[in-house]
Design a protein around this motif. Structure first.
Motif, PDB file in Angstrom:
ATOM      1  N   ASP A 158       0.817  -1.210   0.000  1.00 19.91           N
ATOM      2  CA  ASP A 158       0.000   0.000   0.000  1.00 19.91           C
ATOM      3  C   ASP A 158       0.850   1.260   0.000  1.00 19.91           C
ATOM      4  OD1 ASP A 158      -2.451   1.269  -0.147  1.00 19.91           O
ATOM      5  OD2 ASP A 158      -2.721   1.390   2.014  1.00 19.91           O
ATOM      6  N   GLY A 159       2.096   1.142  -0.494  1.00 18.18           N
ATOM      7  CA  GLY A 159       2.910   2.330  -0.691  1.00 18.18           C
ATOM      8  C   GLY A 159       3.635   2.837   0.522  1.00 18.18           C
ATOM      9  N   ARG A 160       3.710   2.058   1.594  1.00 17.07           N
ATOM     10  CA  ARG A 160       4.439   2.490   2.788  1.00 17.07           C
ATOM     11  C   ARG A 160       5.761   1.723   2.948  1.00 17.07           C
ATOM     12  NH1 ARG A 160       0.546   4.456   1.373  1.00 17.07           N
ATOM     13  NH2 ARG A 160      -1.372   4.906   2.504  1.00 17.07           N
ATOM     14  N   TYR A 161       5.694   0.426   2.702  1.00 16.36           N
ATOM     15  CA  TYR A 161       6.864  -0.437   2.847  1.00 16.36           C
ATOM     16  C   TYR A 161       6.906  -1.405   1.675  1.00 16.36           C
ATOM     17  CZ  TYR A 161       7.109   1.408   7.571  1.00 16.36           C
ATOM     18  OH  TYR A 161       7.199   2.256   8.646  1.00 16.36           O
ATOM     19  N   LEU A 162       8.097  -1.895   1.366  1.00 18.50           N
ATOM     20  CA  LEU A 162       8.290  -2.882   0.309  1.00 18.50           C
ATOM     21  C   LEU A 162       9.394  -3.818   0.756  1.00 18.50           C
ATOM     22  CD1 LEU A 162       7.656  -3.894  -2.571  1.00 18.50           C
ATOM     23  CD2 LEU A 162       9.462  -2.359  -3.387  1.00 18.50           C
ATOM     24  N   GLY A 163       9.038  -5.084   0.991  1.00 20.73           N
ATOM     25  CA  GLY A 163      10.030  -6.021   1.484  1.00 20.73           C
ATOM     26  C   GLY A 163      10.609  -5.585   2.816  1.00 20.73           C
ATOM     27  N   GLY A 164       9.816  -4.907   3.638  1.00 25.89           N
ATOM     28  CA  GLY A 164      10.292  -4.408   4.928  1.00 25.89           C
ATOM     29  C   GLY A 164      11.041  -3.101   4.849  1.00 25.89           C
ATOM     30  N   ALA A 165      11.325  -2.598   3.642  1.00 26.72           N
ATOM     31  CA  ALA A 165      12.044  -1.335   3.477  1.00 26.72           C
ATOM     32  C   ALA A 165      11.072  -0.167   3.447  1.00 26.72           C
ATOM     33  CB  ALA A 165      12.869  -1.366   2.187  1.00 26.72           C
ATOM     34  N   ALA A 472      18.709  -4.739  -0.571  1.00 26.94           N
ATOM     35  CA  ALA A 472      18.928  -5.405  -1.858  1.00 26.94           C
ATOM     36  C   ALA A 472      17.741  -5.094  -2.764  1.00 26.94           C
ATOM     37  CB  ALA A 472      19.086  -6.911  -1.674  1.00 26.94           C
ATOM     38  N   VAL A 473      18.039  -4.631  -3.966  1.00 22.88           N
ATOM     39  CA  VAL A 473      17.017  -4.296  -4.950  1.00 22.88           C
ATOM     40  C   VAL A 473      17.291  -5.098  -6.215  1.00 22.88           C
ATOM     41  CG1 VAL A 473      15.975  -2.464  -6.342  1.00 22.88           C
ATOM     42  CG2 VAL A 473      16.752  -1.971  -4.015  1.00 22.88           C
ATOM     43  N   ALA A 474      16.257  -5.722  -6.760  1.00 20.43           N
ATOM     44  CA  ALA A 474      16.388  -6.510  -7.989  1.00 20.43           C
ATOM     45  C   ALA A 474      15.442  -5.948  -9.038  1.00 20.43           C
ATOM     46  CB  ALA A 474      16.081  -7.977  -7.719  1.00 20.43           C
ATOM     47  N   THR A 489       9.951  -5.587 -14.299  1.00 17.07           N
ATOM     48  CA  THR A 489       9.442  -5.619 -12.925  1.00 17.07           C
ATOM     49  C   THR A 489      10.597  -5.479 -11.961  1.00 17.07           C
ATOM     50  OG1 THR A 489       8.020  -6.787 -11.355  1.00 17.07           O
ATOM     51  CG2 THR A 489       9.528  -8.127 -12.669  1.00 17.07           C
ATOM     52  N   ARG A 490      10.290  -5.329 -10.666  1.00 19.32           N
ATOM     53  CA  ARG A 490      11.323  -5.099  -9.657  1.00 19.32           C
ATOM     54  C   ARG A 490      10.801  -5.489  -8.284  1.00 19.32           C
ATOM     55  NH1 ARG A 490      10.893   1.226 -11.135  1.00 19.32           N
ATOM     56  NH2 ARG A 490       8.645   1.136 -11.415  1.00 19.32           N
ATOM     57  N   GLY A 491      11.727  -5.606  -7.359  1.00 19.56           N
ATOM     58  CA  GLY A 491      11.391  -5.916  -5.977  1.00 19.56           C
ATOM     59  C   GLY A 491      12.539  -5.510  -5.080  1.00 19.56           C
ATOM     60  N   ALA A 516      16.183 -14.220   0.208  1.00 20.81           N
ATOM     61  CA  ALA A 516      15.296 -14.497  -0.923  1.00 20.81           C
ATOM     62  C   ALA A 516      14.082 -13.570  -0.846  1.00 20.81           C
ATOM     63  CB  ALA A 516      14.853 -15.954  -0.914  1.00 20.81           C
ATOM     64  N   PHE A 517      13.643 -13.090  -2.005  1.00 22.14           N
ATOM     65  CA  PHE A 517      12.435 -12.268  -2.040  1.00 22.14           C
ATOM     66  C   PHE A 517      11.830 -12.299  -3.430  1.00 22.14           C
ATOM     67  CE2 PHE A 517      16.077  -9.548  -2.836  1.00 22.14           C
ATOM     68  CZ  PHE A 517      15.704  -8.689  -3.866  1.00 22.14           C
ATOM     69  N   GLU A 518      10.505 -12.001  -3.453  1.00 22.15           N
ATOM     70  CA  GLU A 518       9.773 -11.965  -4.708  1.00 22.15           C
ATOM     71  C   GLU A 518       9.767 -10.553  -5.278  1.00 22.15           C
ATOM     72  OE1 GLU A 518       6.427 -15.442  -4.610  1.00 22.15           O
ATOM     73  OE2 GLU A 518       5.972 -13.609  -3.478  1.00 22.15           O
ATOM     74  N   LEU A 519       9.664 -10.470  -6.595  1.00 20.08           N
ATOM     75  CA  LEU A 519       9.475  -9.206  -7.279  1.00 20.08           C
ATOM     76  C   LEU A 519       7.987  -9.035  -7.569  1.00 20.08           C
ATOM     77  CD1 LEU A 519      12.480 -10.072  -7.691  1.00 20.08           C
ATOM     78  CD2 LEU A 519      12.426  -8.832  -9.856  1.00 20.08           C
ATOM     79  N   ASN A 520       7.595  -7.836  -7.939  1.00 26.41           N
ATOM     80  CA  ASN A 520       6.189  -7.595  -8.259  1.00 26.41           C
ATOM     81  C   ASN A 520       5.765  -8.436  -9.453  1.00 26.41           C
ATOM     82  OD1 ASN A 520       5.682  -5.712  -6.237  1.00 26.41           O
ATOM     83  ND2 ASN A 520       6.409  -4.013  -7.496  1.00 26.41           N
ATOM     84  N   ALA A 521       4.509  -8.858  -9.453  1.00 28.45           N
ATOM     85  CA  ALA A 521       3.986  -9.703 -10.523  1.00 28.45           C
ATOM     86  C   ALA A 521       3.982  -8.953 -11.849  1.00 28.45           C
ATOM     87  CB  ALA A 521       2.577 -10.166 -10.178  1.00 28.45           C
ATOM     88  N   ILE A 522       4.097  -9.717 -12.923  1.00 27.14           N
ATOM     89  CA  ILE A 522       4.106  -9.128 -14.258  1.00 27.14           C
ATOM     90  C   ILE A 522       3.702 -10.173 -15.276  1.00 27.14           C
ATOM     91  CG2 ILE A 522       6.505  -9.668 -14.795  1.00 27.14           C
ATOM     92  CD1 ILE A 522       4.596  -6.409 -15.691  1.00 27.14           C
TER      93      ILE A 522
END
Length: 730
Positions: A158-165, A472-474, A489-491, A516-522
């Motif tokens: 919801d635009g506040r955090y992404l992967g805990g970041a 870490a950004v992918a 896409t990215r995560g 390990a982490f997922e990226l946004n769906a595409i």
């Protein structure tokens, strides 16, 4: 909106009226109701959000609510408590009061003599999210929901955090805009002389939302409230979930079709930003969204539709022309009429006659390789009867090679594009070659057939880090033969959240671990001759707030991999069951089609043309001597508009993000807003100015917000908030 059919007549004559809906605590919410002039009661549709129905969303509302009324539904738009012309004080987004009020509104609608007792709810962004959340409260009259570009996970989606970041642009820009929006006064044309008393009460209740959001650094009960992901079984209504590949909330669609019962959910993901899919905003193209939702309402809200199928419901919805009747009003407010269309009894469009529940569970747009930020890129629709789809296989790609230090400059991310694209010219990410040069890149050539992916890619990285906190950004990019790099896409992962975002585990300095982490769906198809590029960075400003330590990490490619959700083309085999499944999938894919977009006649809003030179939407400035990068963003939400009821509305905003390329503690986000609401015939002139800033040191975020509100030239409210908020996880 090229190609959109504008309807000026409908199967039913309609009227509209403005009313005040009473709540049990005495508060009255402002509502606008469009209704068919029918002999029998009809189902009601509700759109419920804080964005001011008499001005800010009025142009958008005019495209759809009269259209629904003209097709046999009472379509209702309601302002949330403390916003627009509704009474009461504003609260936090999706708070318990907002949701409880929504339940009361639904019950009030169901009890009206013109309503059958069946209610549907729809909305986009905030309105789509609270529709889901209210559905989880399961009010008995609520039978169906259409949720667009919404979230089922308030913490991570919801635009506040992404992967805990901590999301910098998403958190800061949204908090700054909400503060400015909450300062807008009621309109005296609709509430009378008490507008100023109501306004001052709201202003005294203001609290910058960024304080709360940054104060809940980990996933806790604050974020679990309103997150439907916590218990999908609570949702009893049928849900049509719609998203866009360029909207940050699109993963919600995949989770809903996976976790809700298949007889009560369908999903659609198309090539859209955060806009309704009939608008045709960049990159497009638009679809007949209103017609598609009408099929949903017919199936789930018409009497007997759930038992007899949508074909009968569709005939009921369009089979008789509503009779003309005298216009009526409530609270002495305006009422309008729309003439009827000559429709033969029993006439139903072919698409409306089809049972919407016979569509594939998930309909997705698969984009094809295209230049960066392309308008109307090529692609095709596919259908999957289940999700996860049996036609999607996880394919691993080993990175390989010697260990590499990933130590990105802090301005990595300036070409990320807008966090929440809304269709403006500069929203989408430009060519990624400069971003790729600031990252560690791994490439995989596409040979033979295209490689088509649908779902969430995943990376597993073997890392060594000498600092307790890092990022870490992918990014996955489609690299064309000419070298251009298009973001797919990215995560991201705050590395302290590698064991879960409800905790912060510092990295043992010098240790090597997997993250390990997922990226946004595409949905995307890489053409033969192109390359799939995985780009890894340790910074991504201004999307993500940088860790206090800029040391980066060492990547061991030999222990790392990329996993892609590859959707294979279905081909007949010697296996009879597999052949049948393939044929079913082919039929579903062939059946995925939408009508051209259609809307009601637009509200005659005038957008003045000025001689002032318009500033750039996105401007990147590099100060070579200081080693500083500055990104200036004009969000271009509303601008200047003159409404048919006499309101002159002016809105201007500028976001600025600065950082020094070698100093993460230099990060600075600033937003300024100016809003004016002017009614010359009433002598009313309300002005709002806000300033919101976030800076940091190694231990805290420092948030400063200032609000100045004027009635004419008189300052009626001026307050400044300054707060230090612990960073917790670096």
């Amino acid at each position: 909106m090229s190609g959109t059919r504008i309807r000026t007549s409908f199967p039913y004559e309609t009227s509209h009226e403005d009313v005040r809906i009473p709540l049990r605590d005495g508060t009255r919410l402002y509502a606008r109701i469009w209704r068919p002039l029918a002999d029998e009661p009809v189902p009601a549709l509700l759109e419920y959000l804080p964005d001011r129905l008499t001005d800010w969303t009025a142009p958008r509302d005019g495209q759809r609510h009269p259209w629904y009324a003209g097709h046999g539904y009472a379509s209702v738009r309601v302002d949330v408590r403390g916003h627009g012309n509704s009474e009461g004080l504003p609260g936090d987004e999706y708070d318990a009061t907002e949701l409880a009020d929504g339940v009361e509104v639904i019950e009030w609608l169901a009890a009206q003599p013109w309503c059958t007792g069946r209610v549907g709810m729809f909305g986009i962004s905030w309105g789509g999210s609270n529709a889901l959340q209210i559905a989880a409260l399961a009010p008995e009259p609520l039978k169906a929901v259409v949720t667009v570009c919404s979230t089922d996970d308030r913490y991570d989606d919801d635009g506040r955090y992404l992967g805990g970041a901590v999301l910098a642009a998403g958190t800061h820009a949204w908090a700054a805009s909400l503060l400015a929006f909450a300062c807008r006064p009621p309109d005296p044309l609709y509430v009378g002389d008490r507008w100023r008393e109501m306004w001052l009460g709201r202003l005294e209740a203001l609290s910058p939302p960024v304080h709360t959001w940054l104060g809940h650094r980990l996933r806790d009960d604050y974020w679990r409230h309103g997150s439907v992901r916590e218990d999908y079984s609570a949702v009893r209504a049928a849900v049509l979930a719609v998203g866009g590949w360029h909207d940050p909330h699109r993963d919600t669609v995949l989770r809903l079709v996976e976790h809700l019962p298949p007889d009560r959910v369908r999903g659609v993901i198309g090539p859209w930003p955060q806009q309704y899919p009939d608008r045709g905003d960049s990159p497009g193209p638009a679809i007949g969204f209103l017609q598609e939702t009408l099929r949903w309402w017919d199936r789930h809200l018409k009497e007997g539709a759930g038992e007899t199928g949508a074909e009968g419901a569709g005939a009921e919805g369009a089979g008789s022309q509503g009779p003309a009747s005298q216009e009526a009003s409530a609270d002495g407010l305006s009422v309008g009429g729309v003439s009827a269309e000559d429709v033969s009894p029993g006439h139903v469009s072919p698409s409306r006659a089809r049972d919407v529940m016979a569509e594939p569970l998930l309909r997705s747009w698969i984009g094809q390789s295209h230049p960066p930020a392309a308008l109307h890129p090529p692609g095709r629709w596919v259908g999957d009867a289940a999700w996860p789809s049996p036609h999607v296989t996880t394919v691993p790609y080993a990175l390989g090679g010697e260990p590499v230090l990933v130590h990105s400059p802090q301005h990595t991310g300036v070409d990320a594009g807008r966090f929440t694209p809304v269709g403006n010219d500069a929203d989408l990410p430009p060519d990624q070659r400069e971003e790729d040069a600031r990252s560690a890149c791994f490439e995989f050539p596409v040979t033979g057939d295209p490689i088509e992916i649908l779902g969430r890619p995943r990376v597993t990285l073997r890392l060594r880090m000498d600092a307790p906190y890092g990022l870490a950004v992918a990014r996955i990019c489609d690299v064309a033969p000419d070298g251009s790099s298009t973001l797919v896409t990215r995560g991201a992962l705050d590395l302290s959240a590698r064991r879960g975002d409800e905790r912060a585990d510092p990295w043992p300095p010098g240790a090597t671990e997997e993250a390990a982490f997922e990226l946004n769906a595409i949905g995307h198809a890489f053409r033969p001759g192109h390359r799939i590029r995985l780009s890894l960075s340790s910074a991504y400003w201004p999307w993500i707030w940088p860790p206090a330590d800029a040391a980066g990490f060492t990547l061991d490619p030999a222990g790392s991999r990329l996993e892609l959700p590859v959707r294979e083309p279905t081909e007949p085999t010697e296996d009879a069951e597999a052949t049948e499944n393939a044929q079913t999938a082919e039929r579903a894919e062939a059946a995925v089609a939408f009508e051209a977009p259609e809307q009601a006649e637009p509200l005659p809003v005038v957008i003045p043309v000025t001689l002032d030179e318009q500033r750039p939407e996105r401007l990147v400035v590099r100060d070579v001597a200081k080693g500083e990068w500055r990104l200036e963003v004009d969000p271009r939400y509303g601008g200047t508009r003159a409404y048919p009821d006499g309101l002159e509305f002016t809105e201007d905003a500028l976001e600025t993000y600065t950082i020094q390329e070698d100093d993460p503690l230099s990060a600075h986000a600033r937003s300024t807003w100016t809003i004016r609401l002017h009614r010359p015939e009433l002598g009313w002139d309300a002005r709002i100015e806000t300033r919101s800033e976030i800076t940091c040191d190694a231990d805290d975020f420092i948030a400063v917000d200032e609000v100045v509100c004027k009635d004419g030239t008189e300052i009626v409210f001026h307050r400044t908030w300054e707060k230090r908020i612990p960073r917790l996880a670096g």
